[in-house]
Write a protein that holds these residues in place. Structure first.
Motif, short mmCIF file in Angstrom:
data_model
loop_
_atom_site.label_atom_id
_atom_site.label_comp_id
_atom_site.label_asym_id
_atom_site.label_seq_id
_atom_site.Cartn_x
_atom_site.Cartn_y
_atom_site.Cartn_z
N ALA A 6 0.80 -1.26 0.04
CA ALA A 6 -0.01 0.02 0.02
C ALA A 6 1.02 1.19 -0.01
N VAL B 244 2.27 1.92 -3.35
CA VAL B 244 1.20 2.29 -4.34
C VAL B 244 1.04 3.87 -4.30
N TYR C 72 -7.34 -4.00 -6.67
CA TYR C 72 -6.97 -3.99 -5.39
C TYR C 72 -5.79 -3.19 -5.06
N TYR D 282 -12.83 -3.94 2.73
CA TYR D 282 -11.76 -3.35 2.91
C TYR D 282 -12.12 -1.92 3.26
N GLU E 80 -3.46 -3.60 -12.04
CA GLU E 80 -2.72 -4.81 -11.85
C GLU E 80 -2.75 -5.27 -13.27
N ASP F 206 0.67 -2.23 -11.02
CA ASP F 206 0.71 -2.50 -9.61
C ASP F 206 1.14 -4.25 -9.79
N LYS G 197 5.40 -8.10 -1.70
CA LYS G 197 5.21 -9.58 -1.51
C LYS G 197 6.40 -10.39 -1.84
N1 PLZ Z 1 -1.53 -4.18 -4.49
C1 PLZ Z 1 -2.01 -5.77 -6.31
O1 PLZ Z 1 -2.39 -7.60 -4.08
C2 PLZ Z 1 -1.98 -6.88 -1.24
C3 PLZ Z 1 -4.11 -7.87 0.52
C4 PLZ Z 1 -4.34 -8.81 1.84
P1 PLZ Z 1 0.10 -4.52 1.29
N2 PLZ Z 1 -2.77 -7.82 -1.49
C5 PLZ Z 1 -3.03 -8.69 -0.38
C6 PLZ Z 1 -5.28 -7.96 2.80
O2 PLZ Z 1 -6.42 -8.54 2.55
O3 PLZ Z 1 -5.07 -6.91 3.29
C7 PLZ Z 1 -1.56 -5.93 -2.30
C8 PLZ Z 1 -2.10 -6.32 -3.71
C9 PLZ Z 1 -1.66 -5.42 -4.83
C10 PLZ Z 1 -1.35 -3.78 -3.21
C11 PLZ Z 1 -1.59 -4.46 -2.35
C12 PLZ Z 1 -1.16 -4.13 -0.77
O4 PLZ Z 1 0.06 -4.68 -0.36
O5 PLZ Z 1 1.70 -5.23 1.34
O6 PLZ Z 1 -0.84 -5.66 1.85
O7 PLZ Z 1 0.05 -3.39 1.73
#
Ligand code: PLZ
Length: 456
Positions: free
Chosen positions: A139, A142, A165, A182, A238, A271, A300
């Motif tokens: 996050a 981003v 997302y 969310y 994404e 992303d 990740k």
């Molecule tokens: N961008 C494309 O997949 C995180 C979320 C899990 P962070 N995805 C898993 C949850 O339920 O919180 C994700 C992603 C994409 C951004 C993020 C955000 O990454 O490291 O969780 O902040």
């Protein structure tokens, strides 16, 4: 992909048996005890997919405190692509821990941060001059990509897509499409965020053949008419939508959007937080359509389980933010950077892109076979080790979230850790560590097949 690799890829201590083993109820008594403590001490807002408490994890398994060993089809949500506690990650991070844990890169800098930025410049698509800035979470990456794009373009609007997302912070909640869980009750959200259609082949009203062209036309029309291209700082997408349901935008859609961005001086941000770092069989999913994004966000898989994230992109864009405008106390922590260098070393040495492709080769035909007897499987999609099935009421495209939840539960009971996803909660996603042994991969699919048969 033999069963010996996971052990050899794993750090010291007794080798973790690469086997599925269910010796208690799931969750077992010790997990239940820990869970009671969790419920009393941890905020309810922080949920768990499966309250099985971990003792050790590595290769393709997660072992719990009751002695159960689960086949891991989740990788901690696409993080431990090199396996848990991968040898090179542990070795490099441990050495770094002993030397120094933190100085703050903004105070007195250190080499591992630079080495990660250099690796990112080398590995991400395009041979233009690139720079990076490191952060702690996806996050945060981003958010910073948006800051950088705004500084560069001197514009404010950000365009995102249906089913996208991007995180849980205030700005990234605004960028994220799904309300529950969310966003619900957490507004008001950041302004100047605009959402447009994405090319979702399975659910495109006029069919998958027309999807790329029609979706791109609609998206571009909405941006042009409702926002004004000249007001848009960034388009953020994404390349494979993760939390939205492992949606691969119909071929041609992404290049069309990227071209539109280029034509109008808009920063195109891929992303790659979930799809990047070998997950889809390429270093970055953008490569499959020859995309060269202006900025890429990663997290990740980048650091084998340690918290690290990055924004990487065209040097002139990355340099648009004034000195001191980007940073944070922990961003690019040296231990996380060392872990990233270990993870990248592992990806290269074990050719994990090739392994991701092999995982697809094993999974897709088996899923197709299962689907012959399971009319609830409406779609099988994804690539590399980012594969999913979308579950619907047979004969319709009506999402079946209930079956999805039941199926996940049945798999968990039988010792297979799987995750669900999707805007409608009706997608089962498979994200095994890329080092999983092929025998375990097949056994996991056996479990899935039996779970389906049981529920049918
Ligand atoms: N961008 C494309 O997949 C995180 C979320 C899990 P962070 N995805 C898993 C949850 O339920 O919180 C994700 C992603 C994409 C951004 C993020 C955000 O990454 O490291 O969780 O902040």
């Amino acid at each position: 992909m033999t069963s010996t690799t996971p052990q050899s890829a794993q750090a010291g201590g007794p080798a973790l048996p690469q086997e599925r083993r269910v010796v208690t109820a799931i969750p077992g008594p010790k997990s239940q005890e820990l869970h009671a403590r969790k419920l009393a001490s941890v905020a309810d807002g922080v949920g768990n997919v499966l309250p099985v408490y971990v003792q050790r994890a590595g290769g393709g398994v997660v072992e719990d405190v009751d002695g159960n060993s689960l086949i891991d089809f989740g990788s901690g949500i696409a993080v431990t692509s090199v396996g848990n506690s991968a040898e090179a990650v542990v070795r490099r991070a441990a050495e770094q821990l002993a030397d120094y844990t933190h100085t703050c890169f903004m105070v007195t800098p250190y080499e591992p941060y630079i080495a990660v930025a250099e690796a990112l410049a080398e590995l991400t698509p395009g041979d233009h001059a690139k720079k990076s800035a490191l952060f702690n979470s996806g996050a945060e990456a981003v958010e910073n990509a948006v800051k950088i794009a705004r500084a560069y373009t001197k514009r404010q609007a950000v365009v995102v897509f249906d089913h996208g997302y991007h995180g849980r912070t205030n700005l990234t909640m605004a960028l994220t499409s799904k309300n529950m869980p969310y966003k619900h009750g957490f507004g008001p959200f950041a302004p100047e965020v605009y959402r447009v259609p994405v090319a979702y082949p399975y659910r495109w009203p006029t069919g998958p053949e027309n999807c790329a062209e029609e979706a791109a036309a609609q998206a571009i029309d909405q941006i042009s008419k409702q926002v004004g291209a000249e007001n848009v700082a960034a388009i953020v997408i994404e390349p494979v939508l993760g939390e939205g349901g492992f949606i691969e935008p119909a071929k041609g859609f992404l290049p069309r959007i990227a071209q539109f961005a280029r034509d109008h001086g808009i920063v195109f941000v891929a992303d790659e937080i979930q799809a990047g770092f070998c997950r889809t069989g390429q270093w970055f999913a953008s490569e499959d359509e020859g995309l060269v994004p202006d900025l890429i966000t990663t997290a990740k898989g980048i650091a084998g389980g340690l918290p690290l994230a990055a924004v990487t992109g065209r040097a002139e864009i990355m340099d648009a933010a004034h000195s001191g405008g980007l940073g944070g106390t922990y961003g690019g922590n040296p231990v996380a950077c060392a872990a990233a260098l270990g993870a990248i070393e592992t990806m290269r040495e074990l050719d994990l892109c090739a392994r991701a492709k092999r995982i697809e080769e094993v999974m897709k035909p088996r899923l197709a076979k299962i689907a012959e007897n399971q009319p609830a499987i409406g779609d099988i999609r994804g690539r590399g080790a980012m594969i999913a099935i979308e579950l619907v009421k047979p004969g319709t495209k009506e999402p079946d979230a209930e079956l999805t939840a039941k199926l996940a539960r049945a798999c968990h009971q039988a010792g297979l850790l799987i995750l669900t996803t999707g805007t409608y909660g009706n997608v089962v996603r498979f994200l095994p560590p890329l080092v999983i042994g092929e025998d375990l991969l097949n056994e996991g699919l056996d479990v899935l097949e039996s779970a389906f048969a049981e529920l049918a």
